[in-house]
Design an enzyme around this catalytic site. Structure first.
Site, mmCIF file in Angstrom:
data_model
loop_
_atom_site.group_PDB
_atom_site.id
_atom_site.type_symbol
_atom_site.label_atom_id
_atom_site.label_comp_id
_atom_site.label_asym_id
_atom_site.label_seq_id
_atom_site.Cartn_x
_atom_site.Cartn_y
_atom_site.Cartn_z
ATOM 1 N N PHE A 236 -1.962 8.873 6.416
ATOM 2 C CA PHE A 236 -2.402 7.470 6.586
ATOM 3 C C PHE A 236 -1.722 6.478 6.119
ATOM 4 O O PHE A 236 -0.121 6.535 5.921
ATOM 5 C CB PHE A 236 -3.560 7.317 6.258
ATOM 6 C CG PHE A 236 -4.171 7.819 4.712
ATOM 7 C CD1 PHE A 236 -3.333 7.780 3.718
ATOM 8 C CD2 PHE A 236 -5.083 7.887 4.568
ATOM 9 C CE1 PHE A 236 -3.687 8.179 2.795
ATOM 10 C CE2 PHE A 236 -5.765 7.809 2.623
ATOM 11 C CZ PHE A 236 -4.610 8.518 2.455
ATOM 12 N N GLU A 237 -1.846 5.012 6.012
ATOM 13 C CA GLU A 237 -1.037 4.136 5.746
ATOM 14 C C GLU A 237 -0.044 3.696 6.498
ATOM 15 O O GLU A 237 1.858 4.054 6.126
ATOM 16 C CB GLU A 237 -0.832 3.788 4.345
ATOM 17 C CG GLU A 237 -1.760 3.855 3.095
ATOM 18 C CD GLU A 237 -2.163 2.926 2.896
ATOM 19 O OE1 GLU A 237 -1.544 1.695 2.290
ATOM 20 O OE2 GLU A 237 -3.365 2.892 1.644
ATOM 21 N N GLY A 238 0.206 4.601 7.785
ATOM 22 C CA GLY A 238 1.814 4.461 8.617
ATOM 23 C C GLY A 238 1.980 6.052 8.525
ATOM 24 O O GLY A 238 1.878 6.355 7.432
ATOM 25 N N GLY B 164 0.722 -1.247 -0.141
ATOM 26 C CA GLY B 164 -0.106 0.028 -0.008
ATOM 27 C C GLY B 164 1.181 1.184 0.228
ATOM 28 O O GLY B 164 -0.013 2.622 -0.608
ATOM 29 N N ARG B 165 1.588 1.698 0.645
ATOM 30 C CA ARG B 165 2.448 2.533 0.549
ATOM 31 C C ARG B 165 3.762 2.293 -0.353
ATOM 32 O O ARG B 165 3.639 3.781 -0.743
ATOM 33 C CB ARG B 165 4.013 2.642 2.005
ATOM 34 C CG ARG B 165 3.450 1.971 3.188
ATOM 35 C CD ARG B 165 4.088 2.112 4.426
ATOM 36 N NE ARG B 165 3.150 2.035 5.762
ATOM 37 C CZ ARG B 165 3.761 1.261 6.501
ATOM 38 N NH1 ARG B 165 5.170 0.233 6.323
ATOM 39 N NH2 ARG B 165 3.196 0.734 7.752
#
Lengths: 260, 589
Positions: free
Chosen positions: B396-398, B261-262
């Protein structure tokens, strides 16, 4: 129905034209290309006709190696196979040479119907389709808005069609003509489909038959000079009373600017 | 694509042969057509409807997801037997990049493709894949991913949602998830809960299961056209077959999903930056002040040039990462575990793509507002909307802070496991730089970006110096030293970005391709300024760890290693800016 669609690769519409130093053609080094817009509508029409009447759609293009880009795109959108007349000299060919090149590669295929865009976005002569019809020895009709195939026409059998032509001033004309025939298609007559990702991958496996340029094709015209349109701004003051000025303004807009 | 280096992080220790690096110029005809299809879809069907999406018309969002499914945009990473296309990762990158300019819809798309479809592909059982993937890939079902809770964002494993096993093998889930993308209309939700309050586990939960409901839409700063709600689970019964992955191994599902995703978020940032450079360049060309288009002013050229070069860098490093993952997966189809392993291998690069991508995008969008002046601050222009929409990317996504911990953290972990020769390399370097004279590294004199090649080799040494010192200074406690880890991460990001940009520019120069001069200018500009940042970060980190003679010795070594002569960046920025204005945007490939 065996349908051919002729497509041309032209500079993208967003590209700011730059001329070659000799001012007889554009600088090709920094151009990005796309499928000629009316040709995209011709392709879409062919795909719709195939969906209705069966058969195959063969995309035909004449140009240097780079035109593979638009051939692949046409295959990805759904054409069954392709014919590419490949030669560097076709990059800026006139309608006569393009049509001659296409005709030589297409003659043996005996297509029932040949579709082209009505004109190209780059040279815009609107002649390639017409000359091609002559070279293939089939009748043609231009600026087509709608195509109806006689329902009795089936694959491998000559039939007839009715087509709607765009005339000037909002007038249209319906014509009946026999098959085989060539039609030059107007932009915007249908809704273009996307190349799906599946279609794009499937296109990799489709055949592109290469053909070479027939000997002895000589350009029938020559570009002597190209120039960028000069920008000019002129202010024209209309005198007289408000009523007279308004009348004059309407006359100028209608007769000179042709904006009304 | 021929690549010999298939170890994550290996670029830090070895010279990568230029030919092994994937660049946007190596895209196939098929890749370019995928970009075109995505662009046409966004331009024709999504952008004209952005206002309706912002009014929370989720039926429209559903229709658009279905259209994306029809075109194949949701199935790039899904095997064919489940309705997907099983394409390479470069294809996924391209779709993400070109969907990005739809901002809100890109987030909806990401929630579906990256956060719901992907974990099922990677960790689902055969039955789960058959049950859920065809509908999700076709866009008939909408997906979501529910990890965060009000009390656990970055600390995701501290989730309070509970799962309790029932006598018949089914599960009862209770808890409340927060900030769930697509929450308002999702059908299938990947929910993380703790079995018996202890074993972190992923479940596939359907919205129609009793006890599942969505809370109110959040009032957000941006991406108003995407749904973000809490998801409430009130004694929800979930069938035994809906555990995703293993019980107690939910972190593997979560982390591997985020790894990819990142990377895809990084790809989206490229698309957003390109769009904004186009808008800014066109605006600057037509906006006149003092009788001149503002594009003719140096201050504006500075901005456009910098926007261009930074975008070039994130584009280069993200495509390179896609190439690395594809090379690791070359040759046929793979089961979910193999693919997950490949994503894990390049988790450092994915985090770099996320941090660098989101920060470059925010820089570009901020300058886009500035170039638009007063018009950038009002809603008549897209600049204002882009600025708000993009801000969440760093969260988001970390968060970028968490990702900054991960970048050096994962490298150190691999070094300690003996998978990456970081420790011997750092030791060698220490011996070298503390010796009276630094042996000069021999480079092939190919006359192309040679100064930059030397600078990048120096960046790697600086990274090793700082990371080596940190490991020596803090040992096991290094994870507590977040500031030093952040400085180290910044050096590593600039190193990977610089090298990726320089290699790509050399490709362009060697192949004599179109715009080779712009490639060169962008790479030289980026590497030059990266050197200044690397020096600053290294000094701050070293001064935090050492003092007195040790610090003086290290700073002297730093000076000797990092001898980079500044280039005329004003001229380089002007060249890039003028090209962007002449072409109406960031156009390289």
């Amino acid at each position: 129905m065996k349908i051919a669609v002729c497509i041309k690769q032209v500079p993208t519409r967003e590209w700011q034209p730059r001329l070659r130093d000799d001012k007889t053609w554009i600088r090709e080094a920094d151009v990005s290309y796309e499928m000629n817009e009316p040709d995209a509508y011709a392709l879409e029409e062919a795909l719709r006709l195939r969906e209705k009447h069966g058969g195959e759609v063969v995309v035909c293009s004449a140009g240097p190696a780079r035109v593979q880009q638009v051939i692949r795109e046409a295959l990805a959108r759904g054409a069954d196979r392709a014919i590419h007349v490949e030669d560097d000299s076709l990059a800026a060919a006139d309608a006569f040479v393009s049509a001659g090149a296409l005709a030589s590669a297409m003659a043996d295929e005996t297509f029932d119907l040949v579709l082209t865009g009505l004109q190209s976005d780059d040279q815009g002569h609107g002649q390639t389709g017409v000359v091609l019809a002559e070279r293939l020895g089939i009748p043609h009709s231009t600026i087509i808005m709608e195509v109806q195939i006689d329902p009795s026409t089936s694959s491998g059998q000559a039939g007839s069609l009715r087509v709607k032509r765009e005339l000037e001033g909002g007038w249209f004309q319906w014509i009946a003509m026999p098959l085989p025939a060539l039609l030059t298609i107007q932009s915007g007559i249908n809704q273009l489909r996307y190349a799906t990702l599946k279609g794009i991958m499937a296109a990799k496996k489709k055949e592109i038959r290469k053909a070479s340029l027939p000997a002895g094709l000589q350009p029938s015209q020559q570009i002597v000079a190209l120039a960028m349109p000069a920008r000019s701004k002129q202010t024209h003051l209309i005198g007289g009373s408000a009523g007279e000025a308004a009348k004059e303004l309407v006359r100028l807009l209608r007769d000179e600017a042709r904006a009304l | 694509m021929e690549t010999t280096l298939t170890k994550g992080g290996a670029w830090l220790l070895e010279d990568t042969p230029d030919a092994d690096v994937f660049t946007p110029e190596k895209l196939s005809d098929e890749h370019r057509l995928m970009a075109q299809t995505t662009d046409e879809f966004i331009a024709n069907e999504v952008l004209p409807n952005l206002d309706r999406l912002e009014e929370k018309d989720w039926e429209l969002a559903r229709t658009l997801i279905r259209r994306a499914g029809d075109l194949g945009l949701l199935g790039t990473n899904v095997p064919e037997e489940y309705g997907g296309l099983d394409l390479d990762k470069v294809s996924s990158l391209i779709v993400a990049e070109h969907i990005a300019r739809s901002a809100s819809f890109a987030v909806t798309y990401g929630g579906q493709a990256n956060l719901c479809i992907l974990p099922i592909v990677l960790f689902g059982t055969e039955e789960q894949k058959r049950q859920y993937l065809p509908g999700l890939v076709a866009g008939e079902l909408v997906g979501a991913y529910a990890l965060s809770e009000s009390g656990s964002g970055s600390d995701a494993l501290a989730a309070k949602t509970r799962a309790t096993k029932q006598a018949d093998g089914s599960w009862v889930l209770s808890g409340e998830k927060m900030w769930i993308t697509n929450g308002g209309f999702a059908d299938v939700i990947i929910v993380f809960a703790k079995v018996d309050g202890e074993h972190f586990t992923a479940f596939i939960v359907e919205k129609r299961f009793p006890g599942v409901s969505a809370g109110k839409e959040e009032h957000k700063m941006g991406i108003h056209g995407s749904s973000t709600t809490p998801i409430l689970l009130q004694d929800t019964t979930v069938p035994a077959g809906n555990v995703l992955g293993e019980i107690g191994k939910g972190h593997k599902v979560a982390l591997n999903t985020l790894n990819f995703g990142r990377f895809k978020l990084g790809a989206m940032c490229i698309g957003g930056s390109r769009q904004a450079i186009g808008d800014a360049a066109k605006y600057a060309a037509q906006r006149k002040q003092f009788g001149e288009p503002i594009a003719s002013f140096g201050a504006i050229k500075h901005k456009l040039g910098e926007m261009f070069a930074r975008t070039y860098a994130i584009e280069s490093l993200t495509y390179r990462t896609a190439g690395l993952i594809d090379a690791a997966l070359a040759g046929g189809t793979h089961d979910g575990a193999t693919v997950a392993h490949a994503f894990e291998e390049f988790a450092v690069e994915a985090s770099i793509a996320k941090v660098a991508g989101t920060e470059v995008l925010d820089y570009v969008l901020d300058e886009n507002v500035q170039i638009h002046g007063g018009n950038g601050f009002v809603r008549d222009y897209m600049a204002e909307r882009y600025y708000r929409d993009a801000r969440v990317n760093r969260i988001f996504e970390g968060t970028n802070e968490i990702n900054r911990m991960l970048i050096p953290g994962m490298l150190v972990r691999r070094a300690l496991k003996g998978e990456l020769g970081l420790i011997p390399a750092a030791k060698r370097l220490q011996d070298d730089v503390l010796a009276p004279s630094v042996p000069s590294t021999a480079f092939g004199d190919e006359g192309m970006l040679e100064d930059e090649r030397r600078a990048i080799a120096a960046f790697k040494k600086v990274a090793l110096m700082v990371l080596g010192t940190a490991m020596q200074t803090y040992g096991q406690k290094l994870t507590d030293e977040q500031e030093v880890l952040s400085y180290t991460a910044d050096i590593l990001i600039d190193t990977f970005a610089s090298e990726s940009a320089a290699i790509r520019a050399r490709h362009a120069l060697q192949s004599g391709g179109a715009h080779a001069d712009l490639h060169e200018a962008a790479a030289r500009l980026f590497v030059n300024d990266a050197a200044l940042r690397v020096e600053q970060s290294a000094k701050s980190a070293l001064a935090a760890m050492t003092d007195g003679d040790t610090l003086r010795t290290l700073l002297a070594a730093l000076r000797r290693v990092l001898k980079v002569t500044p280039v005329n960046t004003v001229a380089l920025r002007r060249r890039l800016a003028e090209a962007a204005v002449a072409r109406g945007g960031y156009i390289l490939n």
